[in-house]
Design a protein around this motif. Structure first.
Motif, PDB file in Angstrom:
ATOM      1  N   GLN A  69      -3.858  -0.925   3.498  1.00  0.00           N
ATOM      2  CA  GLN A  69      -2.973  -1.068   4.480  1.00  0.00           C
ATOM      3  C   GLN A  69      -1.694  -1.633   3.551  1.00  0.00           C
ATOM      4  OE1 GLN A  69      -5.783  -3.905   6.482  1.00  0.00           O
ATOM      5  NE2 GLN A  69      -5.421  -2.521   8.737  1.00  0.00           N
ATOM      6  N   LEU A  70      -2.233  -2.397   2.359  1.00  0.00           N
ATOM      7  CA  LEU A  70      -1.704  -3.018   1.548  1.00  0.00           C
ATOM      8  C   LEU A  70      -0.437  -1.754   1.106  1.00  0.00           C
ATOM      9  CD1 LEU A  70      -0.338  -5.496   0.589  1.00  0.00           C
ATOM     10  CD2 LEU A  70      -1.168  -5.482  -1.370  1.00  0.00           C
ATOM     11  N   GLY A  71      -1.160  -0.989   0.746  1.00  0.00           N
ATOM     12  CA  GLY A  71       0.041   0.260   0.101  1.00  0.00           C
ATOM     13  C   GLY A  71       1.081   0.607   0.410  1.00  0.00           C
ATOM     14  N   GLN A  72       0.187   1.167   2.390  1.00  0.00           N
ATOM     15  CA  GLN A  72       0.758   1.736   3.005  1.00  0.00           C
ATOM     16  C   GLN A  72       2.258   0.874   3.723  1.00  0.00           C
ATOM     17  OE1 GLN A  72       0.853   5.355   3.798  1.00  0.00           O
ATOM     18  NE2 GLN A  72       2.548   4.205   4.715  1.00  0.00           N
ATOM     19  N   LEU A  73       1.997  -0.756   3.940  1.00  0.00           N
ATOM     20  CA  LEU A  73       2.933  -1.764   4.210  1.00  0.00           C
ATOM     21  C   LEU A  73       3.949  -1.882   3.106  1.00  0.00           C
ATOM     22  CD1 LEU A  73       2.454  -4.667   5.911  1.00  0.00           C
ATOM     23  CD2 LEU A  73       3.704  -4.621   3.853  1.00  0.00           C
ATOM     24  N   VAL A  74       3.986  -1.895   1.428  1.00  0.00           N
ATOM     25  CA  VAL A  74       4.768  -2.237   0.724  1.00  0.00           C
ATOM     26  C   VAL A  74       5.439  -0.207   1.040  1.00  0.00           C
ATOM     27  CG1 VAL A  74       5.089  -2.468  -1.354  1.00  0.00           C
ATOM     28  CG2 VAL A  74       3.560  -3.875  -0.401  1.00  0.00           C
ATOM     29  N   GLU A  75       4.853   0.050   0.802  1.00  0.00           N
ATOM     30  CA  GLU A  75       5.883   1.507   0.891  1.00  0.00           C
ATOM     31  C   GLU A  75       6.983   1.478   2.399  1.00  0.00           C
ATOM     32  OE1 GLU A  75       5.021   6.125  -0.226  1.00  0.00           O
ATOM     33  OE2 GLU A  75       3.338   5.297  -1.194  1.00  0.00           O
ATOM     34  N   THR A  83       1.475 -15.287  -3.389  1.00  0.00           N
ATOM     35  CA  THR A  83       1.077 -13.689  -3.557  1.00  0.00           C
ATOM     36  C   THR A  83       1.834 -12.650  -2.162  1.00  0.00           C
ATOM     37  OG1 THR A  83      -0.896 -13.986  -4.291  1.00  0.00           O
ATOM     38  CG2 THR A  83      -0.213 -11.686  -4.258  1.00  0.00           C
ATOM     39  N   ALA A  84       1.954 -13.053  -0.762  1.00  0.00           N
ATOM     40  CA  ALA A  84       2.839 -12.769   0.158  1.00  0.00           C
ATOM     41  C   ALA A  84       4.179 -12.430   0.021  1.00  0.00           C
ATOM     42  CB  ALA A  84       2.017 -13.040   1.433  1.00  0.00           C
ATOM     43  N   LEU A  85       4.086 -13.850  -0.321  1.00  0.00           N
ATOM     44  CA  LEU A  85       6.046 -14.093  -0.421  1.00  0.00           C
ATOM     45  C   LEU A  85       6.230 -12.924  -1.442  1.00  0.00           C
ATOM     46  CD1 LEU A  85       5.784 -17.984   0.522  1.00  0.00           C
ATOM     47  CD2 LEU A  85       7.444 -16.400   1.381  1.00  0.00           C
ATOM     48  N   ALA A  86       5.064 -13.403  -2.721  1.00  0.00           N
ATOM     49  CA  ALA A  86       6.184 -12.314  -3.839  1.00  0.00           C
ATOM     50  C   ALA A  86       6.150 -11.148  -3.283  1.00  0.00           C
ATOM     51  CB  ALA A  86       5.267 -12.759  -5.086  1.00  0.00           C
ATOM     52  N   ILE A  87       5.106 -10.401  -2.810  1.00  0.00           N
ATOM     53  CA  ILE A  87       5.447  -8.699  -2.890  1.00  0.00           C
ATOM     54  C   ILE A  87       6.418  -8.886  -1.410  1.00  0.00           C
ATOM     55  CG2 ILE A  87       4.660  -7.058  -0.670  1.00  0.00           C
ATOM     56  CD1 ILE A  87       1.854  -7.903  -1.792  1.00  0.00           C
ATOM     57  N   LEU A  88       6.803  -9.654  -0.513  1.00  0.00           N
ATOM     58  CA  LEU A  88       7.881  -9.480   0.413  1.00  0.00           C
ATOM     59  C   LEU A  88       9.465  -9.955  -0.273  1.00  0.00           C
ATOM     60  CD1 LEU A  88       5.970 -11.036   3.245  1.00  0.00           C
ATOM     61  CD2 LEU A  88       6.522  -9.064   3.743  1.00  0.00           C
ATOM     62  N   LEU A  92       2.605   0.742  -6.146  1.00  0.00           N
ATOM     63  CA  LEU A  92       1.911   0.451  -7.081  1.00  0.00           C
ATOM     64  C   LEU A  92       1.968  -1.112  -7.834  1.00  0.00           C
ATOM     65  CD1 LEU A  92       0.066   2.103  -9.233  1.00  0.00           C
ATOM     66  CD2 LEU A  92       2.035   2.813 -10.570  1.00  0.00           C
ATOM     67  N   LEU A  93       2.782  -1.191  -8.295  1.00  0.00           N
ATOM     68  CA  LEU A  93       3.253  -3.133  -8.639  1.00  0.00           C
ATOM     69  C   LEU A  93       2.540  -3.864  -8.209  1.00  0.00           C
ATOM     70  CD1 LEU A  93       7.079  -2.912  -9.513  1.00  0.00           C
ATOM     71  CD2 LEU A  93       5.218  -2.509 -10.814  1.00  0.00           C
ATOM     72  N   ALA A  94       2.212  -3.816  -6.310  1.00  0.00           N
ATOM     73  CA  ALA A  94       1.669  -4.093  -5.133  1.00  0.00           C
ATOM     74  C   ALA A  94       0.789  -4.235  -5.439  1.00  0.00           C
ATOM     75  CB  ALA A  94       2.478  -4.478  -4.241  1.00  0.00           C
ATOM     76  N   LEU A  95      -0.216  -2.735  -5.511  1.00  0.00           N
ATOM     77  CA  LEU A  95      -1.472  -3.284  -5.889  1.00  0.00           C
ATOM     78  C   LEU A  95      -2.235  -4.286  -7.019  1.00  0.00           C
ATOM     79  CD1 LEU A  95      -2.125   0.262  -4.148  1.00  0.00           C
ATOM     80  CD2 LEU A  95      -2.999  -1.827  -2.564  1.00  0.00           C
ATOM     81  N   ARG A  96      -1.106  -3.738  -8.258  1.00  0.00           N
ATOM     82  CA  ARG A  96      -1.498  -4.343  -9.679  1.00  0.00           C
ATOM     83  C   ARG A  96      -1.836  -5.796  -9.180  1.00  0.00           C
ATOM     84  NH1 ARG A  96       1.585  -0.396 -14.116  1.00  0.00           N
ATOM     85  NH2 ARG A  96      -0.228   1.224 -13.500  1.00  0.00           N
TER      86      ARG A  96
END
Length: 198
Positions: free
Chosen positions: A88-94, A157-162, A189-193
């Motif tokens: 889910q996180l990977g797809q959302l970030v992509e 972490t959510a704020l950083a990813i967004l 890849l970055l977000a999952l790491r």
């Protein structure tokens, strides 16, 4: 210049004004853009903007509201077919990053010109942005609970990813080195790491 065929739809006035406003705000900034700039670019009379919008600020708010609601729907849809927090996180970030690369001009305007909004309009946009943040945070919380993510503070972490995804709109250019898909895959890849996913 190619002529328009009889079957080519002509954008309505509101669409032409919105497109012209995005281009003008991106090139000159909100405060550097006049209503005449927008109307002229749209191929309309200087007063045309006021037929459809009470002000330049209301036009910016409309762009921001539509854009943010579209992104909120997109991130929710990214999660729908998946159950695993990692996927889910990977797809959302992509999806989020690809969209900010493909729509970089409009995304830059609706993310970096928000200070020009009235307090009431800004509050409404912040509410939508908070809903987007909650979607991401929920995925992170579920990943931590399942033992597949490690982060001391899911909210930060959510704020950083967004923030990383939004910033793509600031630097991405169509003529640049990477395609939207390449940027999206790298940011996945970055977000999952960041969250310690295997």
């Amino acid at each position: 210049m190619p002529s328009m065929s009889a079957s080519t739809p002509v954008p309505d006035a509101r669409t032409r004004l919105a497109t012209a406003a995005v281009d003008a705000f991106a090139a000159r900034g909100f405060h550097g853009t006049t209503t005449r700039d927008i109307s002229t670019t749209a191929g309309m009379s200087p007063a045309a903007l006021y037929v459809h919008h009470r002000s330049k600020e209301e036009l910016l708010f409309g762009l921001a509201r539509v854009g943010h609601l579209r992104v909120l729907e997109m991130v929710r849809s990214s999660l729908a077919p998946l159950a695993d927090p990692v996927e889910q996180l990977g797809q959302l970030v992509e999806d989020f990053v690809r969209d900010h690369a493909r729509e970089h001009t409009g995304a830059r305007v609706i993310n970096y010109e928000l200070a020009a909004l009235s307090p009431e309009h800004l509050a409404e946009i912040r509410t939508i942005r908070h809903e987007i943040d909650v979607v991401v945070r929920d995925v992170l919380d579920r990943g931590v609970a399942a033992g597949v993510f490690t982060t001391p503070d899911a909210r930060m972490t959510a704020l950083a990813i967004l923030s990383l995804g939004i910033d793509v709109a600031r630097w991405y250019r169509d003529e640049g080195r990477w395609t939207p898909d390449e940027v999206a895959a790298h940011y996945r890849l970055l977000a999952l790491r960041m969250v310690g996913a295997a």
